[in-house]
Write a protein that holds these residues in place. Structure first.
Motif, PDB file in Angstrom:
ATOM      1  N   LEU A  21       0.804  -1.221   0.000  1.00  0.00           N
ATOM      2  CA  LEU A  21       0.000   0.000   0.000  1.00  0.00           C
ATOM      3  C   LEU A  21       0.841   1.277   0.000  1.00  0.00           C
ATOM      4  O   LEU A  21       0.549   2.213  -0.770  1.00  0.00           O
ATOM      5  CB  LEU A  21      -0.988  -0.018   1.167  1.00  0.00           C
ATOM      6  CG  LEU A  21      -2.125  -1.048   1.023  1.00  0.00           C
ATOM      7  CD1 LEU A  21      -3.012  -1.050   2.263  1.00  0.00           C
ATOM      8  CD2 LEU A  21      -2.963  -0.758  -0.225  1.00  0.00           C
ATOM      9  N   PRO A  22       1.896   1.374   0.826  1.00  0.00           N
ATOM     10  CA  PRO A  22       2.734   2.580   0.716  1.00  0.00           C
ATOM     11  C   PRO A  22       3.440   2.687  -0.634  1.00  0.00           C
ATOM     12  O   PRO A  22       3.626   3.792  -1.152  1.00  0.00           O
ATOM     13  CB  PRO A  22       3.750   2.402   1.864  1.00  0.00           C
ATOM     14  CG  PRO A  22       3.094   1.477   2.828  1.00  0.00           C
ATOM     15  CD  PRO A  22       2.299   0.538   1.967  1.00  0.00           C
ATOM     16  N   ILE A  23       3.834   1.541  -1.214  1.00  0.00           N
ATOM     17  CA  ILE A  23       4.467   1.578  -2.532  1.00  0.00           C
ATOM     18  C   ILE A  23       3.472   2.069  -3.569  1.00  0.00           C
ATOM     19  O   ILE A  23       3.811   2.855  -4.458  1.00  0.00           O
ATOM     20  CB  ILE A  23       5.003   0.187  -2.923  1.00  0.00           C
ATOM     21  CG1 ILE A  23       6.065  -0.277  -1.927  1.00  0.00           C
ATOM     22  CG2 ILE A  23       5.598   0.219  -4.331  1.00  0.00           C
ATOM     23  CD1 ILE A  23       6.601  -1.668  -2.207  1.00  0.00           C
ATOM     24  N   PHE A 162      11.141  -0.554   3.793  1.00  0.00           N
ATOM     25  CA  PHE A 162      10.707   0.744   4.324  1.00  0.00           C
ATOM     26  C   PHE A 162      10.029   1.515   3.183  1.00  0.00           C
ATOM     27  O   PHE A 162      10.689   2.091   2.328  1.00  0.00           O
ATOM     28  CB  PHE A 162      11.901   1.534   4.870  1.00  0.00           C
ATOM     29  CG  PHE A 162      12.541   0.904   6.071  1.00  0.00           C
ATOM     30  CD1 PHE A 162      12.074   1.160   7.348  1.00  0.00           C
ATOM     31  CD2 PHE A 162      13.619   0.030   5.916  1.00  0.00           C
ATOM     32  CE1 PHE A 162      12.668   0.574   8.459  1.00  0.00           C
ATOM     33  CE2 PHE A 162      14.215  -0.566   7.017  1.00  0.00           C
ATOM     34  CZ  PHE A 162      13.739  -0.303   8.296  1.00  0.00           C
ATOM     35  N   THR A 163       8.715   1.516   3.187  1.00  0.00           N
ATOM     36  CA  THR A 163       7.967   2.023   2.035  1.00  0.00           C
ATOM     37  C   THR A 163       7.157   3.292   2.320  1.00  0.00           C
ATOM     38  O   THR A 163       6.730   3.964   1.389  1.00  0.00           O
ATOM     39  CB  THR A 163       7.005   0.935   1.533  1.00  0.00           C
ATOM     40  OG1 THR A 163       6.119   0.560   2.599  1.00  0.00           O
ATOM     41  CG2 THR A 163       7.767  -0.301   1.075  1.00  0.00           C
ATOM     42  N   LYS A 164       6.948   3.609   3.579  1.00  0.00           N
ATOM     43  CA  LYS A 164       6.024   4.695   3.904  1.00  0.00           C
ATOM     44  C   LYS A 164       6.606   6.079   3.616  1.00  0.00           C
ATOM     45  O   LYS A 164       5.882   6.990   3.208  1.00  0.00           O
ATOM     46  CB  LYS A 164       5.605   4.606   5.369  1.00  0.00           C
ATOM     47  CG  LYS A 164       4.757   3.370   5.679  1.00  0.00           C
ATOM     48  CD  LYS A 164       4.347   3.323   7.141  1.00  0.00           C
ATOM     49  CE  LYS A 164       3.501   2.083   7.426  1.00  0.00           C
ATOM     50  NZ  LYS A 164       3.117   1.986   8.850  1.00  0.00           N
ATOM     51  N   GLN A 165       7.922   6.254   3.836  1.00  0.00           N
ATOM     52  CA  GLN A 165       8.494   7.588   3.680  1.00  0.00           C
ATOM     53  C   GLN A 165       8.421   8.069   2.238  1.00  0.00           C
ATOM     54  O   GLN A 165       8.076   9.224   1.970  1.00  0.00           O
ATOM     55  CB  GLN A 165       9.949   7.602   4.163  1.00  0.00           C
ATOM     56  CG  GLN A 165      10.541   8.999   4.308  1.00  0.00           C
ATOM     57  CD  GLN A 165       9.858   9.809   5.397  1.00  0.00           C
ATOM     58  OE1 GLN A 165       9.344   9.252   6.357  1.00  0.00           O
ATOM     59  NE2 GLN A 165       9.854  11.122   5.252  1.00  0.00           N
ATOM     60  N   ALA A 166       8.744   7.172   1.287  1.00  0.00           N
ATOM     61  CA  ALA A 166       8.649   7.553  -0.133  1.00  0.00           C
ATOM     62  C   ALA A 166       7.215   7.920  -0.491  1.00  0.00           C
ATOM     63  O   ALA A 166       6.981   8.841  -1.284  1.00  0.00           O
ATOM     64  CB  ALA A 166       9.141   6.408  -1.012  1.00  0.00           C
TER      65      ALA A 166
END
Length: 458
Positions: A21-23, A162-166
């Protein structure tokens, strides 16, 4: 006989969605930039300038996907190294990815310049559309440099899970892009109206800010300290460069074959007329939005597959991959229904021109038809990329889009007189072929892994 057990895949659905989902959010950033450009120009300028956005996006994406594909070569290598608990390797891979992406930016900017000065005047487009397109294309070309730096950091962090920051940086970047686009296109706060050039300037500024924010996050977050111990900015390792390019170059070609088919379709449609071209852009932008949902799921599948492959968890690898197929089918079925029931309303997002809306509404029905094929083929590519299998999938994409899709579309559109609809039928056949062939490849590759018990992790 087909059997299905929700309990069998439940944990994989959850893990894949948490990662995906973050991606999806950050992947949508690329599409939302172009969607925002079209919406702003469509409502604050005119149909000729909206057609210019369509033309530039068709040409620019031909170049940009080469860079994006090269950058994606980093993700499976990071995922595999992390799966094997080799943290030092991750930092070394990032060092060389930054160098590769910067060098790629120079080449891509040169290609954009060639398109602007040598190509765009000679592909049968309306003169007023070309006049608006040139300065917009030049600014997008410059934006490649910060975008490729952003991609290096993004693929590094996503490969580590770690996908949320992007995603957050992409969301804020798009908000900035929209605000700047409105200000520059409409002319506010003492700034003269720039028309379509204004959205190009807004995109350039936005991408510079995004690259700066992403780099700052990577070098200052405690999450990556252990991975960056051996990171050196100007460290050149030919073996690692070769590994990244060996994966990234075929991925670039995969994306290039698909996107170039849609861009080629846009150029063909532009020879019919600017109204048809604007309608094509409106419908395709909405389809590209849903494609990026699927692409985010596919990138998560790449990471999960790479992790399991590096750890030799082949049974979990296959189950996780099949779960990704299930997820993308559910997503794309929903978006297909939205296109069917809202096809007469969605084009108003871009324009109030009733001629454009009428054609775009018909095209959205065709977009609904190819949603499932588009989603399953990109997940197939993602899973195979995680296995390091990129050469045969590259051939499959070429076969599907340029031997089947575009020729069929040309025959239906021009020889049989179906026009825009015929060209889109051809694209649909291409996506169907890719979906089937990539699924067969996935089945063969993963079953072979399971059939060798020596390599299975007990």
């Amino acid at each position: 006989m087909f059997t299905y057990s929700f309990a069998k895949y439940k944990s994989f659905y959850k893990d894949n969605l948490i990662l995906a989902l973050p991606i999806v959010g950050s992947q949508l950033g690329h599409t939302l930039v172009h969607m925002a450009d079209g919406i702003i120009v469509g409502h604050f300028a005119d149909t000729a300038q909206l057609a210019a956005v369509s033309l530039v996006n068709s040409l620019f994406m031909l170049v940009l996907v080469l860079g994006l594909g090269i950058s994606y070569g980093l993700t499976p290598l990071i995922a595999q190294a992390n799966g094997a608990n080799n943290q030092a390797e991750c930092g070394k891979l990032l060092s060389n990815s930054l160098l590769i992406n910067f060098a790629t930016s120079i080449v891509l900017f040169a290609l954009v310049s060639v398109v602007e000065y040598k190509v765009i005047d000679h592909i049968g487009q309306s003169a007023d559309v070309v006049a608006h397109a040139k300065p917009f294309l030049r600014l997008l070309g410059l934006s490649i440099f910060p975008l490729m730096l952003f991609q290096a950091f993004k693929q590094f962090t996503e490969g580590l899970g770690f996908t949320k920051q992007a995603m957050m940086i992409s969301i804020w970047g798009n908000l900035i892009n929209v605000l700047l686009g409105i200000v520059f296109v409409k002319g506010m706060f003492g700034i003269a109206p720039m028309g379509v050039t204004g959205v190009g300037l807004g995109t350039l500024i936005d991408r510079i800010l995004m690259a700066t924010a992403m780099g700052t996050y990577v070098f200052n977050s405690k999450n990556f300290k252990a991975y960056l111990v051996q990171f050196k900015l100007f460290s050149v390792d030919l073996s690692r460069i070769k590994k990244i390019i060996k994966l990234g170059a075929p991925v670039a070609m995969q994306y290039s074959f698909e996107i170039s088919a849609f861009s080629g379709a846009g150029i063909l449609i532009g020879t019919i007329g600017k109204v048809e071209q604007a309608a094509h852009f409106s419908a395709l932008s909405l389809a590209a939005f849903t494609y990026m949902l699927a692409s985010g799921i596919a990138n998560a599948a790449t990471i999960k597959t790479g992790n399991n492959f590096g750890a030799k968890n082949y049974k979990e690898l296959r189950l996780s991959a099949i779960a990704s197929y299930h997820i993308v089918i559910a997503f794309m079925s929903l978006t297909a229904l939205i296109f069917v029931f809202a096809n007469n309303y969605l084009p108003y997002i871009y324009t109030n021109d009733l001629k454009v809306i009428g054609i775009a509404a018909k095209l959205l029905l065709l977009a609904a038809l190819f949603q499932l094929f588009d989603g399953t083929q990109v997940v197939g590519l993602g899973v195979l990329r995680g296995l390091g299998d990129v050469n045969m999938p590259t051939f499959i994409t070429f076969l599907s889009y340029w031997i089947i899709g575009i020729p069929v579309g040309y025959v239906l559109g021009f020889q049989l007189g179906l026009g825009v609809d015929g060209i889109w039928y051809g694209l649909t056949f291409g996506l169907l072929a890719a979906s089937i062939l990539l699924f067969i490849r996935f089945q063969n590759r993963t079953k072979k892994l399971l059939e060798n018990p020596i390599e299975l992790k007990v």
